[in-house]
Enzyme design. Structure first.
Site, PDB file in Angstrom:
ATOM      1  CD  GLU A   1       9.348  13.698  11.001  1.00  0.00           C
ATOM      2  OE1 GLU A   1       8.216  13.241  11.251  1.00  0.00           O
ATOM      3  OE2 GLU A   1      10.220  13.077  10.393  1.00  0.00           O
TER       4      GLU A   1
ATOM      5  CB  CYS B   1      12.811   9.656   7.813  1.00  0.00           C
ATOM      6  SG  CYS B   1      13.993   8.579   6.996  1.00  0.00           S
TER       7      CYS B   1
ATOM      8  CB  THR C   1       0.397   6.825  10.712  1.00  0.00           C
ATOM      9  OG1 THR C   1       0.210   8.184  10.374  1.00  0.00           O
ATOM     10  CG2 THR C   1      -0.545   5.964   9.918  1.00  0.00           C
ATOM     11  N   GLY C   2       2.131   5.361  12.881  1.00  0.00           N
ATOM     12  CA  GLY C   2       2.828   4.138  13.304  1.00  0.00           C
ATOM     13  C   GLY C   2       2.288   3.603  14.619  1.00  0.00           C
TER      14      GLY C   2
ATOM     15  CE  LYS D   1      -2.315   3.370   2.490  1.00  0.00           C
ATOM     16  NZ  LYS D   1      -1.994   4.367   1.457  1.00  0.00           N
TER      17      LYS D   1
ATOM     18  CD  GLU E   1      13.010   1.767  10.117  1.00  0.00           C
ATOM     19  OE1 GLU E   1      13.511   2.889  10.301  1.00  0.00           O
ATOM     20  OE2 GLU E   1      13.424   0.736  10.646  1.00  0.00           O
TER      21      GLU E   1
HETATM   22  P1  NAP Z   1       1.987   8.897   7.267  1.00  0.00           P
HETATM   23  O1  NAP Z   1       0.952   9.939   7.153  1.00  0.00           O
HETATM   24  O2  NAP Z   1       2.203   8.250   8.577  1.00  0.00           O
HETATM   25  O3  NAP Z   1       1.608   7.800   6.155  1.00  0.00           O
HETATM   26  C1  NAP Z   1       2.428   6.692   5.888  1.00  0.00           C
HETATM   27  C2  NAP Z   1       1.592   5.613   5.226  1.00  0.00           C
HETATM   28  O4  NAP Z   1       0.627   5.137   6.155  1.00  0.00           O
HETATM   29  C3  NAP Z   1       0.805   6.110   4.020  1.00  0.00           C
HETATM   30  O5  NAP Z   1       0.739   5.104   3.039  1.00  0.00           O
HETATM   31  C4  NAP Z   1      -0.561   6.355   4.634  1.00  0.00           C
HETATM   32  O6  NAP Z   1      -1.591   6.324   3.697  1.00  0.00           O
HETATM   33  C5  NAP Z   1      -0.657   5.182   5.579  1.00  0.00           C
HETATM   34  N1  NAP Z   1      -1.680   5.303   6.626  1.00  0.00           N
HETATM   35  C6  NAP Z   1      -2.353   6.395   7.043  1.00  0.00           C
HETATM   36  N2  NAP Z   1      -3.200   6.060   8.050  1.00  0.00           N
HETATM   37  C7  NAP Z   1      -3.046   4.735   8.283  1.00  0.00           C
HETATM   38  C8  NAP Z   1      -3.622   3.819   9.205  1.00  0.00           C
HETATM   39  N3  NAP Z   1      -4.541   4.187  10.103  1.00  0.00           N
HETATM   40  N4  NAP Z   1      -3.222   2.538   9.166  1.00  0.00           N
HETATM   41  C9  NAP Z   1      -2.282   2.131   8.293  1.00  0.00           C
HETATM   42  N5  NAP Z   1      -1.705   2.960   7.377  1.00  0.00           N
HETATM   43  C10 NAP Z   1      -2.077   4.250   7.381  1.00  0.00           C
HETATM   44  O7  NAP Z   1       3.388   9.425   6.817  1.00  0.00           O
HETATM   45  P2  NAP Z   1       3.735  10.290   5.547  1.00  0.00           P
HETATM   46  O8  NAP Z   1       3.225  11.663   5.753  1.00  0.00           O
HETATM   47  O9  NAP Z   1       3.322   9.539   4.323  1.00  0.00           O
HETATM   48  O10 NAP Z   1       5.334  10.254   5.614  1.00  0.00           O
HETATM   49  C11 NAP Z   1       6.063  11.125   6.403  1.00  0.00           C
HETATM   50  C12 NAP Z   1       6.578  10.448   7.650  1.00  0.00           C
HETATM   51  O11 NAP Z   1       7.284   9.260   7.321  1.00  0.00           O
HETATM   52  C13 NAP Z   1       7.560  11.315   8.405  1.00  0.00           C
HETATM   53  O12 NAP Z   1       7.264  11.278   9.767  1.00  0.00           O
HETATM   54  C14 NAP Z   1       8.894  10.652   8.132  1.00  0.00           C
HETATM   55  O13 NAP Z   1       9.874  10.882   9.108  1.00  0.00           O
HETATM   56  C15 NAP Z   1       8.498   9.222   8.048  1.00  0.00           C
HETATM   57  N6  NAP Z   1       9.512   8.445   7.329  1.00  0.00           N
HETATM   58  C16 NAP Z   1      10.333   7.618   8.050  1.00  0.00           C
HETATM   59  C17 NAP Z   1      11.339   6.913   7.399  1.00  0.00           C
HETATM   60  C18 NAP Z   1      12.288   6.009   8.151  1.00  0.00           C
HETATM   61  O14 NAP Z   1      13.034   5.269   7.523  1.00  0.00           O
HETATM   62  N7  NAP Z   1      12.301   6.045   9.466  1.00  0.00           N
HETATM   63  C19 NAP Z   1      11.483   7.045   6.018  1.00  0.00           C
HETATM   64  C20 NAP Z   1      10.626   7.884   5.333  1.00  0.00           C
HETATM   65  C21 NAP Z   1       9.637   8.577   5.996  1.00  0.00           C
HETATM   66  P3  NAP Z   1      -2.082   7.693   2.980  1.00  0.00           P
HETATM   67  O15 NAP Z   1      -0.945   8.231   2.229  1.00  0.00           O
HETATM   68  O16 NAP Z   1      -3.118   7.216   2.108  1.00  0.00           O
HETATM   69  O17 NAP Z   1      -2.532   8.596   4.086  1.00  0.00           O
END
Ligand code: NAP
Length: 502
Positions: free
Chosen positions: A383, A282, A230-231, A173, A248
């Site tokens: 962040e 990230c 979300t995590g 997904k 992650e």
């Molecule tokens: P996000 O809003 O948490 O979304 C991540 C993924 O989760 C998306 O595919 C999202 O779908 C999905 N999602 C949303 N609600 C969910 C739920 N209730 N259950 C399961 N999945 C759900 O994060 P983002 O805004 O896409 O990405 C930014 C974040 O990612 C930042 O905090 C960044 O630090 C982190 N990140 C971490 C790493 C690492 O290696 N540690 C790498 C890259 C990014 P939708 O897009 O459809 O909402």
């Protein structure tokens, strides 16, 4: 249309819903794709389950699985221009950055293609010649792979390649904002003759696709990359069925500069650490922590150079960085900067949308530097995930470590100094998963990647071995089985001699 890949077939969303994908650099329409709901997600999980239980992939010899991954690497190499273009249109990132990501994507498939062949298990010495004991590694089962929008293809591949190498089946997904390269990846896997049902792609929202993957009893493992909020939900949902979970999450990464650092190097890396991909990384070095003696000179130079960073779209060869992913994210960054200034931060540069005519239709925000941020304040705790650098000061080594560790995140950090011993001492005390010394941002596929504290759970699959995607099974074989009679002996057989006395 028909961009959902389920059970080896391209299908449309059952409810017929669609979503427009727009380039954040100028708002232009990139594609209109299917928008799945829970029922589509459930059929993908069902397809992955059937492929795991009855299909050939989990039982294919590891070396053959490795060969297929190597073939995938070659096919992506052939098509890398199309992949990079699609990635840039979805994310708005500079084409050169997407091209750079392609090299990582290809090397990830190659790495796991080779590793798969060598993961054959190990002998356990039972200390007894009559016992054969060994550990074998088996796939976990059906994996739910959930990825964010900042490095859509790379994030997917860091999960897909090891999951496949270990013999799992999966449902991917991607972020609802950036599906295009995931679609291309499924086409490549199909061309490489991956058996039907092993790879499944469902496009749609977190609520309709992500949440069911975390909840569903037929998903054995969920690997999630995204934000902390979300995590946390994913971990809670996965707990109900005791899934294996890899998270992650975000970071608020310190970049420490000692007064004895090489000035030019420190300035250059501080800017790259903070503003690469408009800070939507990230591990971005979003918290610059500078020793008092160097603070003013270093900050002045960073501010001067940051003010000259040229923004532009993916195909603008003069652009140094691009837009934010969406108008909603742009607003989030504006609120973040406003909140920091309410707390007393000083805005040294940026802090506004650019006024250039050629950027007016995109989600752009000027690279921003904030000084006088207070320790423990919102600006240094939360962040931003955008082009905002906060600057703090420190007095000595202990002070630097204390400030850098004062965060609930623990993903990555940098240390700049010419003193090698000091660098190693500080690196050892930082509670962050990756520490770069006199460098920032390089990734090695063969090195582990994972966060301390609330930046993650488990090591990111894919950046070292297959362990996260495998179950270890211990097989213990008694080569000379004999009854032990620990509890009761069978009735004694009478000896012929005794019989003769009766
Ligand atoms: P996000 O809003 O948490 O979304 C991540 C993924 O989760 C998306 O595919 C999202 O779908 C999905 N999602 C949303 N609600 C969910 C739920 N209730 N259950 C399961 N999945 C759900 O994060 P983002 O805004 O896409 O990405 C930014 C974040 O990612 C930042 O905090 C960044 O630090 C982190 N990140 C971490 C790493 C690492 O290696 N540690 C790498 C890259 C990014 P939708 O897009 O459809 O909402």
């Amino acid at each position: 249309m028909a961009e959902l890949f389920i059970g080896g077939e391209w299908v449309s969303a059952l409810a017929g819903a669609t979503r427009e994908i727009r380039c954040p650099a100028d708002g232009s329409l990139v594609a209109t794709v299917d928008e799945a709901d829970r029922s589509d997600t459930e059929s993908a999980i069902d397809a992955a389950r059937r492929a795991f239980e009855a299909g050939p992939w989990p039982r294919t010899p590891a070396a053959q699985r490795g060969d297929l991954l190597l073939k995938v690497a070659a096919l992506i190499d052939r098509d890398k221009a199309a992949y990079a273009r699609a990635e840039s249109l979805d994310t708005g990132k500079r084409l050169v950055e997407s091209e750079y990501d392609m090299a990582d994507v290809i090397s990830c498939f190659r790495y796991f293609g080779k590793l798969a062949a060598h993961e054959s298990g190990r002998i356990v010495d039972a200390g007894n010649p009559d016992i054969a004991s060994r550990i074998v590694y088996e796939p976990v089962g059906v994996c739910g792979l959930i990825t964010p929008w900042n490095y859509p293809l790379l994030q997917a591949v860091w999960k897909v390649a090891p999951a496949l190498a270990a013999g799992n089946t999966f449902v991917l997904k991607p972020s609802e904002l950036t599906p295009s390269t995931a679609i291309l990846l499924m086409r490549t896997l199909q061309e490489a003759h991956l058996p039907d049902g092993v790879a499944n792609l469902v496009l749609g929202s977190g609520a309709e696709v992500g949440a069911p993957l975390a909840e569903h009893p037929d998903v054995d493992l969920v690997s999630f990359t995204g934000g902390l909020a979300t995590g946390t939900k994913v971990a809670a949902a996965a707990a109900a069925t005791v899934k294996k979970v890899a998270l992650e999450l975000g970071g608020k990464n310190p970049n420490i500069v000692f007064a004895d650092a090489d000035f030019e190097t420190a300035v250059d890396y501080a800017i790259t650490a903070a503003f690469l991909h408009s800070g939507q990384v990230c591990s971005a070095g979003a918290r610059l922590i500078v020793q008092n003696e160097l603070h003013d000179e270093l900050v002045d130079e960073i501010v001067r150079r940051t003010g000259r960073i040229r923004l532009g779209g993916p195909f603008d060869s003069m652009a140094e960085t691009g837009p934010l992913i969406s108008a909603a994210h742009l607003e989030k960054i504006e609120h973040y900067v406003a909140a920091a200034m309410t707390e007393g931060a000083t805005l040294r540069t940026g802090g506004w949308r650019p006024e250039d005519e050629h950027l007016k239709d995109g989600s752009y925000y000027l690279p921003t530097v904030l000084t006088d941020v207070k320790q423990g304040s919102y600006a240094v705790r939360e962040e931003a995930f955008g082009p905002v650098l906060t600057v703090e000061r420190f007095t000595d080594e202990d002070d630097a470590v204390r400030i850098a560790n004062d965060t609930h995140y623990g993903l990555a950090g940098g240390v700049f100094t010419k003193d090698g011993d000091k660098a190693q001492r500080v690196a050892a005390r930082l509670r962050h998963g990756t520490i770069w010394i006199n460098d920032y941002h390089p990734y090695l596929p063969q090195a582990e990647w994972g966060g301390f504290k609330r930046s993650g759970v488990g090591r990111e699959l894919g950046r070292a071995g297959l362990a996260e995607y495998q179950e270890a099974k211990h097989i213990y074989q008694n080569l000379r089985p004999q009854p032990q009679y620990w509890f009761s002996r069978p009735p004694q057989t009478s000896s012929p001699g005794r019989e003769s006395t009766q």
